[in-house]
Design a protein around this motif. Structure first.
Motif, PDB file in Angstrom:
ATOM      1  N   VAL A 357       0.859  -1.183   0.000  1.00 52.38           N
ATOM      2  CA  VAL A 357       0.000   0.000   0.000  1.00 52.38           C
ATOM      3  C   VAL A 357       0.894   1.232   0.000  1.00 52.38           C
ATOM      4  O   VAL A 357       1.772   1.367   0.860  1.00 52.38           O
ATOM      5  CB  VAL A 357      -0.919   0.007   1.239  1.00 52.38           C
ATOM      6  CG1 VAL A 357      -1.736   1.290   1.283  1.00 52.38           C
ATOM      7  CG2 VAL A 357      -1.827  -1.213   1.239  1.00 52.38           C
ATOM      8  N   ALA A 358       0.701   2.122  -0.942  1.00 55.25           N
ATOM      9  CA  ALA A 358       1.555   3.310  -1.047  1.00 55.25           C
ATOM     10  C   ALA A 358       1.159   4.346   0.002  1.00 55.25           C
ATOM     11  O   ALA A 358      -0.022   4.612   0.230  1.00 55.25           O
ATOM     12  CB  ALA A 358       1.444   3.912  -2.435  1.00 55.25           C
ATOM     13  N   GLY A 359       2.168   4.929   0.651  1.00 55.72           N
ATOM     14  CA  GLY A 359       1.930   6.034   1.561  1.00 55.72           C
ATOM     15  C   GLY A 359       1.658   7.315   0.782  1.00 55.72           C
ATOM     16  O   GLY A 359       1.797   7.365  -0.440  1.00 55.72           O
ATOM     17  N   HIS A 360       1.327   8.381   1.504  1.00 49.20           N
ATOM     18  CA  HIS A 360       0.925   9.624   0.832  1.00 49.20           C
ATOM     19  C   HIS A 360       1.534  10.874   1.454  1.00 49.20           C
ATOM     20  O   HIS A 360       1.175  11.979   1.034  1.00 49.20           O
ATOM     21  CB  HIS A 360      -0.611   9.761   0.857  1.00 49.20           C
ATOM     22  CG  HIS A 360      -1.322   8.619   0.212  1.00 49.20           C
ATOM     23  ND1 HIS A 360      -1.367   8.443  -1.151  1.00 49.20           N
ATOM     24  CD2 HIS A 360      -2.004   7.573   0.744  1.00 49.20           C
ATOM     25  CE1 HIS A 360      -2.052   7.357  -1.444  1.00 49.20           C
ATOM     26  NE2 HIS A 360      -2.453   6.798  -0.310  1.00 49.20           N
ATOM     27  N   ARG A 361       2.453  10.734   2.375  1.00 43.29           N
ATOM     28  CA  ARG A 361       2.979  11.941   3.010  1.00 43.29           C
ATOM     29  C   ARG A 361       4.498  11.962   2.953  1.00 43.29           C
ATOM     30  O   ARG A 361       5.131  10.957   2.671  1.00 43.29           O
ATOM     31  CB  ARG A 361       2.495  12.024   4.458  1.00 43.29           C
ATOM     32  CG  ARG A 361       3.077  10.969   5.396  1.00 43.29           C
ATOM     33  CD  ARG A 361       2.553  11.176   6.809  1.00 43.29           C
ATOM     34  NE  ARG A 361       3.097  10.225   7.784  1.00 43.29           N
ATOM     35  CZ  ARG A 361       4.207  10.422   8.483  1.00 43.29           C
ATOM     36  NH1 ARG A 361       4.916  11.533   8.300  1.00 43.29           N
ATOM     37  NH2 ARG A 361       4.625   9.526   9.372  1.00 43.29           N
ATOM     38  N   SER A 377      14.665   2.688   1.202  1.00 45.35           N
ATOM     39  CA  SER A 377      15.283   1.869   0.170  1.00 45.35           C
ATOM     40  C   SER A 377      15.236   2.518  -1.203  1.00 45.35           C
ATOM     41  O   SER A 377      15.907   3.503  -1.482  1.00 45.35           O
ATOM     42  CB  SER A 377      14.620   0.488   0.168  1.00 45.35           C
ATOM     43  OG  SER A 377      15.345  -0.419  -0.624  1.00 45.35           O
ATOM     44  N   TYR A 378      14.403   1.984  -2.111  1.00 46.07           N
ATOM     45  CA  TYR A 378      14.304   2.434  -3.502  1.00 46.07           C
ATOM     46  C   TYR A 378      14.047   3.928  -3.604  1.00 46.07           C
ATOM     47  O   TYR A 378      14.422   4.580  -4.588  1.00 46.07           O
ATOM     48  CB  TYR A 378      13.175   1.644  -4.157  1.00 46.07           C
ATOM     49  CG  TYR A 378      13.041   1.762  -5.652  1.00 46.07           C
ATOM     50  CD1 TYR A 378      14.108   1.481  -6.505  1.00 46.07           C
ATOM     51  CD2 TYR A 378      11.817   2.109  -6.218  1.00 46.07           C
ATOM     52  CE1 TYR A 378      13.957   1.554  -7.877  1.00 46.07           C
ATOM     53  CE2 TYR A 378      11.656   2.176  -7.587  1.00 46.07           C
ATOM     54  CZ  TYR A 378      12.732   1.907  -8.421  1.00 46.07           C
ATOM     55  OH  TYR A 378      12.573   1.977  -9.783  1.00 46.07           O
ATOM     56  N   GLU A 379      13.404   4.494  -2.586  1.00 48.98           N
ATOM     57  CA  GLU A 379      13.083   5.924  -2.611  1.00 48.98           C
ATOM     58  C   GLU A 379      14.323   6.797  -2.635  1.00 48.98           C
ATOM     59  O   GLU A 379      14.246   7.958  -3.070  1.00 48.98           O
ATOM     60  CB  GLU A 379      12.216   6.294  -1.409  1.00 48.98           C
ATOM     61  CG  GLU A 379      10.824   5.705  -1.451  1.00 48.98           C
ATOM     62  CD  GLU A 379       9.960   6.186  -0.301  1.00 48.98           C
ATOM     63  OE1 GLU A 379       8.774   6.453  -0.532  1.00 48.98           O
ATOM     64  OE2 GLU A 379      10.472   6.282   0.830  1.00 48.98           O
ATOM     65  N   VAL A 380      15.469   6.295  -2.195  1.00 53.48           N
ATOM     66  CA  VAL A 380      16.674   7.111  -2.200  1.00 53.48           C
ATOM     67  C   VAL A 380      17.070   7.485  -3.621  1.00 53.48           C
ATOM     68  O   VAL A 380      17.741   8.505  -3.842  1.00 53.48           O
ATOM     69  CB  VAL A 380      17.842   6.378  -1.487  1.00 53.48           C
ATOM     70  CG1 VAL A 380      18.411   5.253  -2.354  1.00 53.48           C
ATOM     71  CG2 VAL A 380      18.952   7.363  -1.106  1.00 53.48           C
ATOM     72  N   ARG A 385      11.555  12.452  -3.300  1.00 54.50           N
ATOM     73  CA  ARG A 385      11.237  11.931  -1.973  1.00 54.50           C
ATOM     74  C   ARG A 385      12.149  12.542  -0.915  1.00 54.50           C
ATOM     75  O   ARG A 385      11.703  12.880   0.183  1.00 54.50           O
ATOM     76  CB  ARG A 385      11.373  10.396  -1.954  1.00 54.50           C
ATOM     77  CG  ARG A 385      10.435   9.646  -2.874  1.00 54.50           C
ATOM     78  CD  ARG A 385       8.984  10.058  -2.711  1.00 54.50           C
ATOM     79  NE  ARG A 385       8.555  10.046  -1.316  1.00 54.50           N
ATOM     80  CZ  ARG A 385       7.586  10.810  -0.831  1.00 54.50           C
ATOM     81  NH1 ARG A 385       6.950  11.661  -1.612  1.00 54.50           N
ATOM     82  NH2 ARG A 385       7.245  10.724   0.435  1.00 54.50           N
ATOM     83  N   ALA A 386      13.429  12.706  -1.230  1.00 50.10           N
ATOM     84  CA  ALA A 386      14.340  13.360  -0.286  1.00 50.10           C
ATOM     85  C   ALA A 386      13.968  14.828  -0.119  1.00 50.10           C
ATOM     86  O   ALA A 386      13.979  15.357   1.004  1.00 50.10           O
ATOM     87  CB  ALA A 386      15.783  13.223  -0.772  1.00 50.10           C
ATOM     88  N   ARG A 387      13.622  15.492  -1.211  1.00 47.94           N
ATOM     89  CA  ARG A 387      13.223  16.896  -1.134  1.00 47.94           C
ATOM     90  C   ARG A 387      11.982  17.054  -0.266  1.00 47.94           C
ATOM     91  O   ARG A 387      11.888  17.988   0.546  1.00 47.94           O
ATOM     92  CB  ARG A 387      12.958  17.458  -2.528  1.00 47.94           C
ATOM     93  CG  ARG A 387      14.210  17.698  -3.369  1.00 47.94           C
ATOM     94  CD  ARG A 387      13.870  18.308  -4.727  1.00 47.94           C
ATOM     95  NE  ARG A 387      13.159  19.553  -4.568  1.00 47.94           N
ATOM     96  CZ  ARG A 387      11.933  19.801  -5.028  1.00 47.94           C
ATOM     97  NH1 ARG A 387      11.270  18.859  -5.695  1.00 47.94           N
ATOM     98  NH2 ARG A 387      11.374  20.980  -4.835  1.00 47.94           N
ATOM     99  N   ALA A 388      11.029  16.143  -0.428  1.00 50.18           N
ATOM    100  CA  ALA A 388       9.804  16.221   0.373  1.00 50.18           C
ATOM    101  C   ALA A 388      10.117  16.095   1.859  1.00 50.18           C
ATOM    102  O   ALA A 388       9.551  16.824   2.688  1.00 50.18           O
ATOM    103  CB  ALA A 388       8.830  15.128  -0.059  1.00 50.18           C
TER     104      ALA A 388
END
Length: 502
Positions: A357-361, A377-380, A385-388
């Motif tokens: 399930v994908a998060g939203h924040r 992990s993959y978000e790096v 995602r880092a900017r957020a």
């Protein structure tokens, strides 16, 4: 006058083979070498000078070529580049790896093949590379940035540029160096290389000055990074979750006060029932109390029928669950299957039996008055995602990850390289925890303080600075570079039309 001799049939056939695709064999060979050179520059090698040479060669290969030749040459470059650069994907799925290589090659053809490169507009080459990187990092399935050009330059003198314009600016600067140097050598002109040098120095110095002025230190904390160790090259469905958890607990039990934060890797807690109220939660709470510090743990737990959550869960020093972050950017065909109902009719999806399930924040966890940015992990690999996380207030960037499915060092090394780029982009230190490596601590200047060994248990305890403020890239993102690249290409096309070129 003697009549010209007619070539023999065999000679004529040989000549036809060498010209039937409209481009010389030497140029095709150079295109292959450029692709292999780009792959050779990638982590774990990180040979950024080789990457620069390969980009310069790619510029020469495509220079002043007609459309058909560019398409052929770009195809050869892409296949050579990604056949080596994505070889690690075979560990996960051979058909998937082949499909990915083809898709990435098509992107190379679509950008580097369709857009013309002319001698008089040599300065358009950096724009082409920047737009290619923008597409490559976003398509397909939200992007597969692994094996991208930018990763080779994480440890290079050009890396500070990302604080101004992100990895698109970094790739553009690398392309500018390659194209300007090539034109200067080929035509014995000093102006192109002088322009390239001035722009590069200005960008690097400007990025350093902006980072120093716009971000500042807010003190330090001691972070303990837990790596349980264990076998590599084992898929999640073939792994005993209890063994992974026990190895992690054994190392976590070695943490001794004073520490300010303990970071566990991604999904080392893998449950088929909710975490709340479980014996696993009691164990984690006890370790937090023992360390007298907050503990961030990577957890996967059920979220309904055929669904699960991949989350970073924060327990405070009293062992109470106080915050959590659900991973937003999931791994396609790893954590979810796009168009599952369609693919399930003719493909074996047993390796990915359920979807995350994908998060939203934004990834942000708070403890003891500090705000920790989190990318799982993959978000790096995704700067947004880092900017957020940093724009939400993160003073430090945490990367709980897991690359245990891969046998080699390519994926873990590329994660560390990407963490170095994220550190430069955001002006934040980055702390990465992996169950079998690499776990690492990276300073805000992109230098790696410590890195674990693959497959071995490790406990990394380091003093890490907290920082506030935002770099230009954290504030603005990629759109200025994308817009600038488009304008450069429009200008190049207008000048070619004015000169009557085709």
């Amino acid at each position: 006058m003697r009549a010209p001799a007619h070539p023999s049939p065999s000679h004529a056939n040989s000549l036809k083979r060498s010209t039937s695709i409209g481009v010389s064999r030497q140029r095709v060979g150079a295109a292959a070498v450029s692709g292999l050179g780009i792959a050779a520059g990638l982590p774990p090698r990180g040979w950024w000078p080789v990457e620069l040479i390969a980009l310069a060669l790619l510029f020469v290969v495509l220079l002043d070529q007609p459309l058909r030749a560019r398409l052929v040459l770009a195809s050869v470059t892409g296949l050579a580049w990604f056949s080596w650069g994505l070889a690690w994907a075979v560990d996960f799925s051979i058909p998937g790896a082949l499909a990915l290589i083809v898709i990435e090659t098509v992107i190379v053809v679509a950008l580097l093949g369709l857009l013309p490169i002319r001698t008089q507009q040599w300065w358009t080459f950096p724009a082409v590379l920047a737009l290619f990187t923008a597409v490559h990092d976003r398509f397909p399935f939200g992007g597969v940035p692994l094996s991208g050009i930018e990763l080779s330059f994480a440890g290079s003198p050009l890396a500070p540029v990302v604080a101004l314009g992100g990895t698109l600016a970094l790739v553009a600067i690398a392309g500018l160096i390659g194209s300007s140097l090539s034109v200067s050598i080929r035509h014995r002109r000093i102006t192109p290389v002088a322009v390239g040098l001035v722009v590069t120095i200005a960008a690097v110095v400007g990025a350093d000055l902006a980072t120093d002025k716009l971000t500042h230190k807010d003190g330090e904390i001691t972070v303990a990074v837990v790596q349980g160790g264990g076998p590599r090259g084992v898929r999640a469905v073939d792994t005993n979750p209890t063994d992974v958890f026990n190895r992690t607990v054994q190392v976590a039990g070695q943490v001794r006060p004073p520490v300010d934060l303990v970071l566990w890797p991604e999904n080392v807690v893998d449950l088929d029932a909710p975490l709340a109220g479980s014996a696993t939660e009691a164990t984690i709470a006890g370790l937090a109390q023992q360390a007298r510090a907050p503990v961030i743990v990577g957890v996967t737990e059920p979220a309904g029928l055929h669904k699960f959550r991949n989350e970073a869960v924060l327990y405070d020093a009293q062992g109470l669950l106080v915050d959590r972050y659900d991973k937003v950017h999931r791994v396609p065909f790893g954590e979810y299957v796009p168009a599952r109902s369609f693919l399930d009719t003719f493909a074996d999806l047993s390796l990915v039996p359920s979807d995350a399930v994908a998060g939203h924040r934004p990834g942000l966890l708070r403890a003891n008055g500090h705000a920790y940015g989190v990318v799982i992990s993959y978000e790096v690999f995704f700067a947004d995602r880092a900017r957020a996380a940093i724009n939400a207030g993160g003073q430090l960037l945490l990367v709980p990850t897991n690359a245990s499915s891969y046998t080699g060092s390519a994926v873990p090394a590329q994660e560390v390289a990407t963490a170095r780029l994220r550190a430069r982009e955001t002006g934040r230190a980055v702390v990465q925890a992996a169950p079998t490596g690499y776990s690492a601590v990276t300073r805000a200047d992109g230098s790696v303080v410590v890195r674990s060994k693959l497959g071995k248990p490790a406990l990394l305890t380091e003093r890490v600075p907290l920082r506030s403020g935002r770099t230009p890239y954290t504030r603005i993102g990629d759109w200025p570079v994308v817009a600038g690249a488009v304008l450069v290409l429009i200008l190049g096309a207008a000048l070619r039309r004015r000169a009557g070129s085709t």
